[in-house]
Design a protein around this motif. Sequence first.
Motif, PDB file in Angstrom:
ATOM      1  N   HIS A 239      -6.224 -12.041  -5.979  1.00  0.00           N
ATOM      2  CA  HIS A 239      -6.306 -10.617  -6.317  1.00  0.00           C
ATOM      3  C   HIS A 239      -7.764 -10.192  -6.180  1.00  0.00           C
ATOM      4  O   HIS A 239      -8.644 -10.678  -6.873  1.00  0.00           O
ATOM      5  CB  HIS A 239      -5.814 -10.393  -7.748  1.00  0.00           C
ATOM      6  CG  HIS A 239      -5.893  -8.961  -8.177  1.00  0.00           C
ATOM      7  ND1 HIS A 239      -4.946  -8.031  -7.815  1.00  0.00           N
ATOM      8  CD2 HIS A 239      -6.810  -8.299  -8.933  1.00  0.00           C
ATOM      9  CE1 HIS A 239      -5.265  -6.856  -8.318  1.00  0.00           C
ATOM     10  NE2 HIS A 239      -6.397  -6.988  -9.010  1.00  0.00           N
ATOM     11  N   ASP A 240      -8.024  -9.279  -5.229  1.00  0.00           N
ATOM     12  CA  ASP A 240      -9.389  -8.809  -4.974  1.00  0.00           C
ATOM     13  C   ASP A 240      -9.303  -7.356  -4.519  1.00  0.00           C
ATOM     14  O   ASP A 240      -9.278  -7.056  -3.324  1.00  0.00           O
ATOM     15  CB  ASP A 240     -10.051  -9.694  -3.910  1.00  0.00           C
ATOM     16  CG  ASP A 240     -11.505  -9.300  -3.660  1.00  0.00           C
ATOM     17  OD1 ASP A 240     -12.060  -8.531  -4.478  1.00  0.00           O
ATOM     18  OD2 ASP A 240     -12.068  -9.769  -2.653  1.00  0.00           O
ATOM     19  N   ASP A 241      -9.285  -6.415  -5.512  1.00  0.00           N
ATOM     20  CA  ASP A 241      -9.089  -5.002  -5.206  1.00  0.00           C
ATOM     21  C   ASP A 241      -7.850  -4.829  -4.323  1.00  0.00           C
ATOM     22  O   ASP A 241      -7.838  -4.040  -3.372  1.00  0.00           O
ATOM     23  CB  ASP A 241     -10.325  -4.410  -4.501  1.00  0.00           C
ATOM     24  CG  ASP A 241     -11.524  -4.364  -5.427  1.00  0.00           C
ATOM     25  OD1 ASP A 241     -11.306  -4.255  -6.658  1.00  0.00           O
ATOM     26  OD2 ASP A 241     -12.656  -4.460  -4.928  1.00  0.00           O
ATOM     27  N   GLY A 242      -6.836  -5.520  -4.643  1.00  0.00           N
ATOM     28  CA  GLY A 242      -5.614  -5.547  -3.845  1.00  0.00           C
ATOM     29  C   GLY A 242      -5.139  -6.997  -3.774  1.00  0.00           C
ATOM     30  O   GLY A 242      -5.361  -7.789  -4.685  1.00  0.00           O
TER      31      GLY A 242
ATOM     32  N   ARG B  92      -5.299  -8.659   4.165  1.00  0.00           N
ATOM     33  CA  ARG B  92      -5.812  -8.020   2.948  1.00  0.00           C
ATOM     34  C   ARG B  92      -5.274  -6.590   2.875  1.00  0.00           C
ATOM     35  O   ARG B  92      -5.140  -5.914   3.898  1.00  0.00           O
ATOM     36  CB  ARG B  92      -7.340  -8.014   2.975  1.00  0.00           C
ATOM     37  CG  ARG B  92      -8.016  -7.366   1.776  1.00  0.00           C
ATOM     38  CD  ARG B  92      -9.514  -7.266   2.027  1.00  0.00           C
ATOM     39  NE  ARG B  92     -10.114  -8.582   2.123  1.00  0.00           N
ATOM     40  CZ  ARG B  92     -10.640  -9.253   1.099  1.00  0.00           C
ATOM     41  NH1 ARG B  92     -10.634  -8.685  -0.111  1.00  0.00           N
ATOM     42  NH2 ARG B  92     -11.177 -10.437   1.277  1.00  0.00           N
ATOM     43  N   ASP B  93      -4.939  -6.151   1.656  1.00  0.00           N
ATOM     44  CA  ASP B  93      -4.521  -4.760   1.468  1.00  0.00           C
ATOM     45  C   ASP B  93      -5.179  -4.229   0.198  1.00  0.00           C
ATOM     46  O   ASP B  93      -5.662  -4.998  -0.640  1.00  0.00           O
ATOM     47  CB  ASP B  93      -2.995  -4.655   1.379  1.00  0.00           C
ATOM     48  CG  ASP B  93      -2.433  -5.341   0.151  1.00  0.00           C
ATOM     49  OD1 ASP B  93      -2.635  -4.849  -0.970  1.00  0.00           O
ATOM     50  OD2 ASP B  93      -1.768  -6.399   0.311  1.00  0.00           O
ATOM     51  N   ASN B  94      -5.214  -2.897   0.062  1.00  0.00           N
ATOM     52  CA  ASN B  94      -5.808  -2.273  -1.120  1.00  0.00           C
ATOM     53  C   ASN B  94      -4.728  -1.710  -2.048  1.00  0.00           C
ATOM     54  O   ASN B  94      -4.929  -0.714  -2.724  1.00  0.00           O
ATOM     55  CB  ASN B  94      -6.790  -1.174  -0.718  1.00  0.00           C
ATOM     56  CG  ASN B  94      -6.093  -0.017  -0.018  1.00  0.00           C
ATOM     57  OD1 ASN B  94      -4.960  -0.164   0.464  1.00  0.00           O
ATOM     58  ND2 ASN B  94      -6.756   1.146   0.055  1.00  0.00           N
TER      59      ASN B  94
ATOM     60  N   GLY C 219      -1.939  -4.945  -5.953  1.00  0.00           N
ATOM     61  CA  GLY C 219      -2.316  -6.350  -6.104  1.00  0.00           C
ATOM     62  C   GLY C 219      -1.349  -7.136  -6.983  1.00  0.00           C
ATOM     63  O   GLY C 219      -0.455  -6.591  -7.625  1.00  0.00           O
TER      64      GLY C 219
ATOM     65  N   SER D  80      -5.871  -4.905   6.483  1.00  0.00           N
ATOM     66  CA  SER D  80      -6.647  -5.569   7.524  1.00  0.00           C
ATOM     67  C   SER D  80      -6.083  -6.959   7.757  1.00  0.00           C
ATOM     68  O   SER D  80      -5.581  -7.620   6.839  1.00  0.00           O
ATOM     69  CB  SER D  80      -8.123  -5.673   7.121  1.00  0.00           C
ATOM     70  OG  SER D  80      -8.280  -6.500   5.976  1.00  0.00           O
TER      71      SER D  80
ATOM     72  N   LYS E  46      -4.797   4.277   2.659  1.00  0.00           N
ATOM     73  CA  LYS E  46      -4.022   3.033   2.706  1.00  0.00           C
ATOM     74  C   LYS E  46      -4.692   2.099   3.715  1.00  0.00           C
ATOM     75  O   LYS E  46      -4.699   2.373   4.915  1.00  0.00           O
ATOM     76  CB  LYS E  46      -2.586   3.312   3.125  1.00  0.00           C
ATOM     77  CG  LYS E  46      -1.845   4.304   2.221  1.00  0.00           C
ATOM     78  CD  LYS E  46      -0.448   4.585   2.762  1.00  0.00           C
ATOM     79  CE  LYS E  46       0.278   5.621   1.921  1.00  0.00           C
ATOM     80  NZ  LYS E  46       1.631   5.918   2.469  1.00  0.00           N
ATOM     81  N   GLU E  47      -5.257   1.022   3.198  1.00  0.00           N
ATOM     82  CA  GLU E  47      -6.029   0.115   4.035  1.00  0.00           C
ATOM     83  C   GLU E  47      -5.346  -1.255   4.098  1.00  0.00           C
ATOM     84  O   GLU E  47      -5.038  -1.868   3.072  1.00  0.00           O
ATOM     85  CB  GLU E  47      -7.451  -0.056   3.490  1.00  0.00           C
ATOM     86  CG  GLU E  47      -8.261   1.226   3.405  1.00  0.00           C
ATOM     87  CD  GLU E  47      -8.702   1.697   4.775  1.00  0.00           C
ATOM     88  OE1 GLU E  47      -8.648   0.881   5.730  1.00  0.00           O
ATOM     89  OE2 GLU E  47      -9.083   2.880   4.889  1.00  0.00           O
TER      90      GLU E  47
ATOM     91  N   VAL F 173       0.823  -1.210   0.000  1.00  0.00           N
ATOM     92  CA  VAL F 173       0.000   0.000   0.000  1.00  0.00           C
ATOM     93  C   VAL F 173       0.856   1.259   0.000  1.00  0.00           C
ATOM     94  O   VAL F 173       0.372   2.342  -0.354  1.00  0.00           O
ATOM     95  CB  VAL F 173      -0.956   0.008   1.218  1.00  0.00           C
ATOM     96  CG1 VAL F 173      -1.917  -1.155   1.143  1.00  0.00           C
ATOM     97  CG2 VAL F 173      -0.164  -0.011   2.529  1.00  0.00           C
TER      98      VAL F 173
END
Length: 563
Positions: A538-541, A487-489, A492, A472, A469-470, A451
């Motif tokens: 890969h899922d939005d990040g 998970r990160d945004n 990816g 989790s 910057k996310e 991120v």
Amino acid sequence: MAARIFAGQLLLVVLITAAVSTVLFLDARQQSYDRTAQRMLSVSSAIADNPFVLKAVQSPSPTTALQPYAEAVRRDAPVDFITIMAPDGTRFTHPDPQQIGRKYIGSIDSALRGQPATEEFAGALGPSIRAIVPVKDAAGTVKALVAAGVTVTNVSVAANARLPFVILTGAGLLVLSSTASWLLSKYLRRVTLGWGPEQLSSIFVSYDSLLHSVREGLLMVDNQGRLVLYNDHAARLLGLPLRDPGSPPMEVASLPLPQDLRQLLLSGRPARDEPYATEDRILVVSQDPALRASRPGPRAAKPATAEQRLGTVAILRDQTEIQSLAGEVESMRTLAGALRAQTHEHSNRLHTIVSLIELGRGDEALRFAARDLQQSQQLTDEVVAAVDEPFISALLVGKAAQANELGINLTITAGSTGPAGTAAPATGKGLDPADLVTIVGNLLDNAFDAVSAPAAGAPASSPGPAPEKEVSVDFLSTPDRLWIEVRDNGPGLSGEALEKAFELGYSTKPAGTQGRGIGLALVRQAVSRLHGEITVAHDDGTVFSVGLPLRGHPAPAPEGGQA
């Protein structure tokens, strides 16, 4: 060694040649004696069967009739003597006329019984081989005796005539055996490099002790792709059986090694400190050609004109502990950085509180201090309440401080479902805390880097507010497994990056970045040691999902896409 074996074999060959030559000579002499005895028996029998002899011995003067006849036969036979005698042994004929009328010297008992006989006896002419045959009338009565013989001297001369053949045979055997011994000694000198047995024994003991004691893995692969030598440490690093000096070489292609490491060993190419990952280790491998020394040995006739390639030698160094320590040092740096940031922040807040007090606004200073303390304690309480694992809790507190310093919004969620569906803190009891710290710490570091890195193709600066910057991390503990999702945004992973994410040395970070290509490989090894599975999507990040079986609950068979 070659000289000693040659000398011993030469002595043995000489002794065998002498023994064989003696046996051949004695056999030849015995055969000559046997053939002479048989010939004398034939001559004597022919004379005894002649009717003229029977008639002559019954005449008044046997010597007058028989002496010319006997001498003629003796010359024609040829034999050394023919003696025709009366039954009492009185000679009628003899090559020496003075012996006529005297008694025969020899054994006549068998002939008197009517049985021909042969013997070796010393008579008037000296030792001789003779045959004695009875002369019988029609009624079978012995009327006379016939003896024919050859002196031993003449028989020996005949036997000695075969001596050149025996000598040539022995000499040929000696030459052939000596040549074979010389060729064998030359071969031994070549294969032992001219070393003696004591030197070879000392070298073997020294090298074997060295192989057992060295703390780096050592492999030697020959030109045919066979593993001919490896030490105990290499066996431990690669999961091979301990080496038995008497066992045949193993084919490298059939060894349970990682594909890339197997290809390196079979290729024979030089390598310098190249990293390779096994199931539970990270190895740094260096490989060089194994060349025969230019000086073959201390007793070689001349040095070799060119070095001979025997194969390759590979050195294995275990970097797993070093990488683990590096990860711990990195975590300590992260924590130290967070503490410095917190120290700076708390210093500002302390100055604010002191200033409020100096301005006489004590109530506001108290409320400000209480709110700051409550926020810090709330973060710690939430983490501890969510994850019932002190090592992970401590790691998450440090990572939360690091995320706050980097401007990253870190969300931590955790929970546990019991048999009745009741909620409780997530727990990793039964799992190795060091492996858990490796998994969670590296996945969070990877997410923070993702991120924080600019998107591919994005300009250095763009108008408008920067995107949030996310990151989790979610823990879920069930009765038999612990699930971890990070998970990160960020930008990816896709395509080749998804397939090679866990390969040692592969990274999407810029070249030259410290620690690139190692973190996810360490995560994969830790998951493998805990018999779990890990997937990346890969899922939005980027989303990393880890499933770890708790103690007493084996992991299910891995499916596609798991590492």
